[in-house]
Each structure stands twice: as C-alpha cells, then as structure tokens.
Motif scaffolding. Structure first.
Motif, PDB file in Angstrom:
ATOM      1  N   CYS B  18       0.831  -1.197   0.000  1.00 38.76           N
ATOM      2  CA  CYS B  18       0.000   0.000   0.000  1.00 38.76           C
ATOM      3  C   CYS B  18       0.867   1.249   0.000  1.00 38.76           C
ATOM      4  N   ARG B  48      -2.685  -1.378  11.171  1.00 41.58           N
ATOM      5  CA  ARG B  48      -1.262  -1.639  11.445  1.00 41.58           C
ATOM      6  C   ARG B  48      -0.370  -0.541  10.883  1.00 41.58           C
ATOM      7  N   CYS B  49      -0.716  -0.016   9.728  1.00 42.77           N
ATOM      8  CA  CYS B  49       0.062   1.105   9.189  1.00 42.77           C
ATOM      9  C   CYS B  49      -0.221   2.373   9.981  1.00 42.77           C
TER      10      CYS B  49
HETATM   11  S1  SF4 Z   1      -1.066  -2.948   6.961  1.00 43.83           S
HETATM   12 FE1  SF4 Z   1      -0.604  -1.265   5.584  1.00 43.83          FE
HETATM   13  S2  SF4 Z   1       0.453  -2.175   3.858  1.00 43.83           S
HETATM   14 FE2  SF4 Z   1      -0.524  -3.832   4.992  1.00 43.83          FE
HETATM   15  S3  SF4 Z   1      -2.485  -4.131   3.910  1.00 43.83           S
HETATM   16 FE3  SF4 Z   1      -2.825  -2.734   5.617  1.00 43.83          FE
HETATM   17  S4  SF4 Z   1      -2.586  -0.696   4.757  1.00 43.83           S
HETATM   18 FE4  SF4 Z   1      -1.707  -2.128   3.306  1.00 43.83          FE
END
Ligand code: SF4
Ligand code: SF4
Ligand code: SF4
Lengths: 118, 865
Positions: B18, B48-49
């Motif tokens: 992402c 998580r991001c």
């Molecule tokens: S944690 Fe971040 S990189 Fe992973 S799927 Fe979710 S938004 Fe996308």
C-alpha cells in the motif's frame, strides 16, 4: 450540564453505510493517531454485533460509534481534508458532511447518520 | 516533510504494497496516512500502518546489536557495536562453513515478504541452499502457487483491476458477477498483493459472494451462498463443484479442447500418459499422443513446438494440420499399437479426469464436507453461470496435507469455466515487468546460488520433486528432524530473520527450542525481542519499512520503498544482509545495495532512483506481466507461442510433472490426519474440531501484541465456541479455558458466539506476551497461549507440502485462572474495543456468571516498556 444541553443543533455529521463496515479498526486507530489519544481513548469505537436469526442462522454487523472524544476533525476539515477516520476507512463506508446533505444520501438500508457534536 | 513510500513487511508486517505518506518532522515520524493516489489502497490504510508511530518509537524496540552473555534463554545480554556484531557473525558462521560446509547453516524466514530476497542474498553468498520457510509443510501460499504452476505453468489471483491504471474503475475491467472467497477472511488478513477491501468495493458494484468458510465472517454474512464446510475438506468440495459443472454441462468445452491436455491419451495398462516414445522409433518421451478423429488414427503432440506430427514422420517433415483431437476415444477404436507391436487400450485424459470427478457425486461430497447437497449444487451453478466469476483462495486451502490435489481441483474450476486470464476472472500473476529479486516460480532474479551444484544439498530437495521445480526452500519438517539426527549432514547454525520460530510460526515450539539449543550458533534479526530472539547468541535490530530503501514487485505495480527516516541503532534487513554477503563472498557482484536494487528493477528500463521518483509503475499492455488473454496471445511462453509453459504446453487436467514425481496426477480429496473420519478414536476423546489461525484485523500473525492501539482492539487470545457448546461444557463467555489435544494444550479466553458451528473451536494463533519475562521458563509467556503446542511437526502431505493447522481435534475445559500477566477483566466497566452482543437463546451454563459482566483493562499497555 445545562450548558451542554443547550448545545447548538449539529451541522455536520458522519454517515455510515454499516452494511459494508468490515470491523477493520482503521477508523478507531486513525483517530487515535490523528488526535494523539492513548490506547483506551478514541473518537470512534468499532463494535461487533452478532444477531441470531431464525433457522439457526446469525448475522454479523460491525458498527463504528463516535464517542465523546470525536471533534469531527475540525482542524482537518477546515483545511478541506477528510476526517482521519473517513479518509482511511478501508471499506470506504464513512462520509463526512452537512447533516442535511448526508441525510439525502441515505438512499439504501443499513445506514446510520451520526451527529456527534454541535 | 512528507515522504511517499510503500509499506511492506517490517512495521505493519503484512505483504502490503500500500502507498503511504509518512509525515516526518525533525527526523521523527509524526503520522502515517494513506496515499490517495496509490492504485492499491487509494488513500485508505489499515490499523497496522496507522499505528506506525507507536511501532517506530516503541520503548521496547531493539536499538542496538546485542550478544548473549548468560546461557541461552537466560535473557542476559550485552550491547555491542554493529562492527563487533558483524565480526562475530563472520567468525562463527565462517568457522561452521569451514568445518562442516555452508549447507550446515539454515536460513529461516517467517512469512517471507520483503525479507525473502535478502535472506537468499545472504544464504546464497554464504554458500548455503538451505533457506527455510519455517511453517510445517511450507504451508502458506507456496503450495498453492506450486500446484498452480504444476498444472498451469503460472499461478493466478483474483482480478481486482490491479493491473490497470484505474483499477476496478478501468474501462477494460469487468466487475465479477460472482466472487468465490475460499478459506479467506480476506479483509482482516494480510493478503499477498490483494487488497481485501477491493472485494467490498466490488460488492457495492454488484458482485455476488460465495463464501467458503466454517466461520460466519463479514463475507459469509453477506454471501449469496455461504458454505460452512468442515475444515480440511476443501478438496472434496472442489471435486463436487467440478462434478456439478461437468454433469450439467456448465463448462467451456472449447477451452477444454483447445487449451487443456484433455485429448492426450492415457494407457490403460500402466495408467500413465502415452508418449511418442511408446509409439515410434525416435519418438520423444516428452511428446504426447492424441486420437485424431479426422483420420481415425493417433497423432503426436510435439510438446516442444506445440504442433501435431504424423507418427513416424521425419523430424523435418511439416507439422500435421487439420488434426481434430478426440475428447473421448470411440470405444471400438480404443487401442493403439506400440513400438513393440503390442496393442494397448487407451483413454483420453478427459475420460480419466471425468471418471475421477465422478467419484465425487454431490451426496457423497455433502457427507464429507458436512454441507447440504443442495447448497453445493446451487453454489456450483451460481459460480459456473456467472460471467465473469473469480475465485480468491486463502491460506486455509494450504492447511490440508492434500494441498496439491486440492489446488489442482480449484485451478481446474477457473479454467473449465472460462475464467482464466479474462477481465474480472482469475488472472495470471507475474511480477511487474518480470522484475524479481530472487528465484520465484517463473523467474530467477539476480540473487542466485553460486551454482546449481550447491543446490543438490538442499534439505529434502530430492525427496520431493516439487522442491526442485517451484519451491527453492529446505523442507521444514525434514530440517527439524535433521537438526536432531545430523543425517545426512549436521546442521550447526541458524540465521533467523523476521521469523518467530518459537512464538509464531513453528509447530511443536518446545521442539524448536530444543533444536535451537542444539545449534552452535543462532543469530536473530528482528525489531523487538521475541521468544525466539531469547534463544539467540546475537540479536540484530532491524529497521521498519520507513527506515529503508527497497523495491517491491509482488506482483504489481513495481514499487519503490524509500527511506523516510532513521532510527538510531537500527539497520534495514537488506543493508545488514548485503554487508554480510560481501564479507562471506568477497567476489560479490555488486559494490553496494543500490547497484543490486538497480539490477532488480532493470527489466522495467528504470533505475531504482528513477522508479523512486515515480513511486510505482504498472507494466504496459503487451508485457507478459500484464493481462489479459495471455495464453492466446503467446505471452506466457518464452517462445511466444500461444499456450502454457507446462511440459505439455497445455493447462494440464492430468499433471505430467506429478506423474514424473510419483504422485497422483489427478485432483482429488484426502482426509487430513486428525479428523472424525481419519481418527475416530481420537475424535471420541477430542470431540471438537480445532481450527487455528483465524485472522485478526489488527495483528500480523505473532506480531503487534505490544502496540497499544492494536492490542486494545484485540486484547486476548480468543477461542470461539458456539454458545450451546459453551453451555454444554459449563463454560461462560469470557472465561479462560484450556484447549487440549493429544499433543499439548494452551490457555485461551472463550468467546461464546454463534458465528462458529457447534462442532468447532476456532482459536487465535501466534499469541505470546511481549510484556512478560524474557528468560526461561517464561520466554515471554509463550507457553501460556500458543496454539502451536497442539500441532505436531511431521504431518506434511505426501509431496512435502501442506499442513493441518486448520483441521485438527481438541477438547475444551475451564481453566479457572487467567495466564499470569494477561489482560484480565476487573469489576465494572467494559473493555475498550469490540463488544460482542451475541444475543442467543441459550445463555451461559447455569451457575456460571457470564464473564462479560466483569470489565475493563487492568493493565495499560501504554505504560509498559
Ligand atoms: S497494513 Fe498497511 S500495507 Fe498492509 S495491507 Fe494494511 S494498509 Fe496495506
Ligand atoms: S471525525 Fe475525526 S475526531 Fe471524529 S472519530 Fe473521526 S477521526 Fe476521530
Ligand atoms: S474503518 Fe470503516 S470498515 Fe473499518 S471499522 Fe471503521 S467504519 Fe468499519
């Protein structure tokens, strides 16, 4: 309390199409990040609702609920940005806007319009 | 400063891809937002991001290399400099290489992700082919990919428009009429280059859902068809679908005739494919034979040149034209004359494939899967009559030891229904521009073993044919055994990177602890201390994706990861491994990491810096990594001919490679090792089916329990039980219980909810308690709640692949106490986060107050180091 009761009629709100809310918690954590809330505090909380149905069936719904801490991201919206929760909603099932306009968008079932503050 | 980069692995942990915008002030991360322009996530971002600020600055984060000063597992460390750490590693691993050979060091990875390439870089330049994906049976995605490669020469994913500039709004895209979500809670999981919420987008555009899942997920609730199958019976269900589709003539006959090996002949005496070498002098064993109805005689299928030849024709004779291969050989002409003059009856692949499928009438499949026959029929019809329709399969499919025949059946479904490489169907997934770092099916990449010779020592490569073709890993279960037996050669060291063997990925974790203790040298690279890191000699602090340069091409677009910041003391995996690769191989081809990154992205015609300026790039139409209809356009084979890069050049309903490797060449179902059917005596003692590893939207496998915003959302290891099951067992909602079976037990918190059937216990996996004591015996609380204690190693499938984490047995009983230090519920208040309002006609067991009446967090993870 009295002062609070006399609060202005709300102008803006959050329209949630909870048919598509997947319970991903992005809104809850986006709000915590944006407003620097510690764990345990957030402007919005995700709830899981499991309803039994006839014939041994059940239905799973998630619902984001704006709390006392929701300020409708005034600082962001002043700059023309979406509230943090709305921008990051993974299911794109939240909208921010004027209550009257959002009400017009309630064109399908399983929606809720929150007016967390005046 | 706002830095545009790509999230992958360290940090959110997931396969990601992402686009994020990292807000940096004075070198510190203040916020992470979704990149609205990014084609994958379009401004969205998951928890998580969004929690990266708590991750990057976490007080518990490793910030210096450390070496062990006490015994292994005593949690006694001394901080050392990077230089000293590198020197020590060079010395210790150098000594093992000298004394025992480079293959004596195993390089262990968790869910590969970003680090896969860098582990291979180090292992291969050290000289060891033994890169191990640490899950039993290599049971996550590799088996599905390999099975699909085996029969299709490529693998497929659901088309969410990810290859098109405008995604699923692109005019070339077609919204699938039906999406089959097979063993995948895809919006809560961390899919490989698939954004789970594309499916919610497509539902808004009208896609119907068929959901195959024993649990009532978001998708199951909203599905047109929900098939609540018994875990581990996916193969039978896929065969049942094929049965309906073939019997009701719902398949694409033209595709079968033209693109599959359905017309190839099978000898009835040996049951193997008839080869040109059986038929004529100088015939190739790699060429096959069809029955030509236009001449009423056999014709040879030249699999190298993808054309027909007359039997016995000179090699330079023109190819045969006008051949009309029979799908069924007429009964009166069902024998061919072999070289030795004998006559052998033959059938077509189509006949033997259909005969195998006929073994799975819907009633029998209903019995195996515990589904209703009419639901199977209706789902099969809905899928087969929807145009286009797509299947997205999840890791649950790998979690059966018969993974390969199961995947072959599922791949046959999307091929036979005409959904292969069409818009909105199942599209061939290749790394954008063919830019890959290391060997993956279909491409080799610049990071390679010094010679193929070296590969001959790879563990179990010879035992399992598929490991020599499509999976360049040491087989995990065999590796664990070899650590104890030392046969055929001793294992002396382990490099463990982004991998939590003891607290996450390893089954039978006690045995992994013993294995690690047996080794002369263990180095762990991670961002935080884990139960595994506690057993290392050296621990190196890794950087998150925000702190490194890198690339990602898994699969599209080709993306750059750019360093947005640094955290003092931490270094990126790729820089660490590059430095050590340089030390172990002074002839290393590249002078610095950026030269290597340049080489990896070079098939795109860009340098790393050029890519980094753009952020991402989609391959153009006509590139073999861009859809659609590539088998027709000759884009799948290096010779440019229409067809597939399989041994027969066809999509193989009967697998040539499986036949060569000595395995059943046709799809089928096999019972998993521990089930009511295969082990009824055990089922009497352990009367619940145990499925582990249901996804949490806030965690990646065993990570993130120490991130306060995330832990708050999913605070405890939960086992879901049906309210009636709880009542029958005297278990109240929220009570701590033991789940136990013949191999071990773990303590989890019962959540009584009708989203699971009465016969199922669905337990969260990957739990350990970062906040607990690191030294043994605690090892950060890993022995309390790790469900891997109920899963033995050594039950991989016949071909070395597949596992049983989602289909075993257990019993559940009250534990009376919570694990020490776990989040407990005090009087009053409600825990912040999910509240299950599981209204049920049957309350908790008499005499047990429902524990939800009790309340909130005692411990505030914010306050914890
Ligand atoms: S944690 Fe971040 S990189 Fe992973 S799927 Fe979710 S938004 Fe996308
Ligand atoms: S609108 Fe802003 S303050 Fe309100 S919940 Fe969303 S992110 Fe929080
Ligand atoms: S971000 Fe959107 S989909 Fe996720 S929990 Fe919040 S409202 Fe639901």
């Amino acid at each position: 309390m009295a002062a609070k009761r006399k609060a202005k009629a709300p102008k803006n709100g959050l329209l949630i199409d909870y048919e598509y809310c997947t319970g991903c918690y992005a809104c809850q954590v986006a709000c915590q990040q944006e407003h620097h809330w510690p764990a345990g505090m957030s402007g919005i909380r995700v709830h899981e609702i499991v309803q039994n149905l006839p014939n041994d069936k059940a239905y799973l719904t998630y619902l984001p609920f704006p709390t006392e801490l929701c300020v409708l991201c005034a600082a962001r919206t002043r700059k023309g940005q979406q509230p943090a929760c709305v921008q990051h909603c993974m299911a794109a099932c939240m909208r921010y806007g004027k209550i009257e306009e959002l009400a017009k968008e309630m064109s399908k079932p399983r929606m809720v319009l929150w007016a967390p503050r005046g | 400063m706002i830095v545009r980069t790509t999230a992958w692995s360290a940090g959110p942990g997931c396969h990601g891809g992402c686009g994020v915008l990292a807000h940096i002030e004075d070198g510190r991360l203040v916020k992470v937002e979704g990149d609205p322009e990014h084609p994958i996530n379009r401004g969205r971002l998951c928890s998580r991001c969004l929690a990266m600020t708590q991750y990057v600055d976490h007080p518990g984060r490793l910030r210096s290399p450390r070496k062990r000063v006490g015994e292994r597992g005593e949690n006694k460390w001394q901080d050392i400099s990077w230089e000293e750490a590198y020197d020590l590693i060079e010395e210790k691993m150098g000594k093992i290489r000298e004394e025992y050979g480079p293959e004596s060091v195993v390089f262990s990875m968790g869910t590969g992700r970003d680090v896969g390439a860098w582990i291979c870089l180090l292992a291969y330049n050290y000289g060891s082919p033994n890169v191990m994906f640490a899950l039993s049976g290599i049971g996550c995605y590799s088996p599905r990919i390999a099975a699909s490669e085996t029969v299709l020469g490529d693998y497929c994913v659901f088309d969410g428009g990810q290859w098109l500039p405008k995604g699923h709004d692109d005019p070339r895209y077609k919204v699938p009429e039906t999406i089959v979500i097979w063993g995948y809670n895809i919006n809560a999981s961390c899919p490989d280059n698939i954004f789970g919420h594309w499916i919610t987008d497509l539902m808004k555009k009208g896609s119907k859902i068929i959901c195959i899942d024993p649990r009532l997920s978001f998708f199951a609730s909203r599905a047109d068809k929900w098939l609540q199958l018994r875990p581990g019976t996916d193969g039978a269900l896929a065969m049942g679908f094929l049965n309906v589709i073939i019997n009701e003539d719902l398949y694409d006959r033209e595709f079968v005739e033209k693109w599959t090996n359905a017309p190839h002949l099978v000898r009835s005496d040996t049951g193997t494919l008839l080869r040109a070498s059986d038929l004529v002098e100088d015939g190739s064993p790699d060429d096959f034979v069809v029955w030509d109805t236009s001449t009423g005689a056999p014709a040879i299928w030249d699999a190298a040149n993808l054309e027909f030849r007359a039997p016995g024709a000179a090699p330079d004779a023109p190819s045969l034209t006008g051949v009309v291969p029979a799908l069924e050989v007429p009964a009166e002409q069902c024998a061919v004359h072999l070289l030795d003059e004998s006559s052998v009856p033959v059938k077509t692949v189509w006949s033997v494939f259909c005969a195998e499928v006929a073994e799975y009438p819907v009633d029998k499949v209903a019995q195996i899967t515990w589904l209703r026959a009419e639901d199977i029929v209706e789902a099969a019809r809905l899928y087969a009559t929807s145009k286009p329709a797509t299947i997205q399969w999840g890791v649950a499919v790998d979690m059966t030891p018969a993974i390969t025949p199961t995947s072959m059946a599922i791949a046959a479904l999307w091929c036979l229904t005409g959904n292969l490489d069409v818009p909105g169907g199942n599209v061939v997934a290749r790394s954008a521009f063919g830019a890959v770092a290391y060997a993956l099916p279909g491409s080799r990449g610049p990071i390679q073993l010094p010679s193929q010779e070296v590969d001959t020592t790879r563990i179990a490569r010879d035992r399992y044919g598929v490991l020599s073709e499509f999976i360049w890993r040491a087989q995990t279960d065999v590796t664990l055994e070899q650590i104890f037996t030392g046969k055929p050669y001793p294992i002396k060291g382990m490099w463990v990177q982004a991998c939590n063997l003891v607290g996450g990925i390893g089954y039978d974790p006690q045995r992994w602890v013993k294995a690690l203790k047996k080794l002369d040298f263990v180095c762990v690279v991670d961002t935080f201390m884990t139960p595994t890191a506690e057993l290392a000699d050296i621990v190196l602090p890794a950087a998150t994706f925000l702190e490194k340069d890198g690339i990602r091409s898994w699969w599209t677009p080709l993306e750059s990861i750019v360093k947005a910041m640094e955290v003092e003391g931490c270094r990126p995996d790729n820089e660490i491994n590059f430095e050590l690769a340089r030390r172990f191989n002074p002839d290393l081809k590249w002078n610095d990491l950026h030269e290597l990154l340049d080489e990896i992205v070079s098939p795109s015609g860009m340098t790393f810096d050029e890519l980094a300026k753009k952020g991402w790039e989609l391959p153009p139409d006509g590139d073999p990594s861009a859809p659609y209809h590539r088998h027709e356009r000759g884009l799948l084979r290096t010779d440019g001919k229409p067809g597939f890069k399989t041994p027969s050049g066809k999509m193989e309903l009967y697998s040539v490679l499986r036949e060569r490797w000595g395995f059943e060449p046709l799809p089928h179902h096999e019972e998993p090792p521990f089930s009511p059917v295969s082990s009824p005596e055990l089922f009497e003692q352990y009367p619940l089916i145990l499925t582990t590893g249901r996804r949490s939207p806030v965690y990646f496998n065993s990570e993130h329990r120490n991130i306060p915003w995330l832990r708050e959302a999913d605070p405890d290891p939960v086992v879901e039980l049906h309210p009636e099951t709880g009542a029958a067992l005297g278990i109240g909602n929220g009570e701590w219980v033991w789940i136990e079976n013949m191999f071990g037990k773990a303590r989890l918190k019962a959540k009584l909810t009708p989203i699971v059937p009465r016969w199922l216990a669905s337990a969260a996996h990957g739990w350990w308690y970062p906040e607990q004591e690191g030294a043994e015996p605690s090892l950060r609380g890993v022995w309390d709640s790790s469900t891997n204690q109920l899963l033995p190693m050594g039950y991989q499938g016949k071909d070395g692949l597949g596992t049983h984490a989602k289909c075993t047995l257990c019993r559940v009983y009250r534990a009376h106490t919570a694990p020490p230090g776990a989040y407990t519920l005090p009087e009053g208040g409600v825990i912040g986060g999910a509240v299950s309002v599981a209204g049920t006609a049957h309350g908790p067991a008499p005499g047990h107050a429902p524990a939800t009446a009790r309340g909130a967090l005692v411990r505030n993870p914010d306050k914890e180091a």
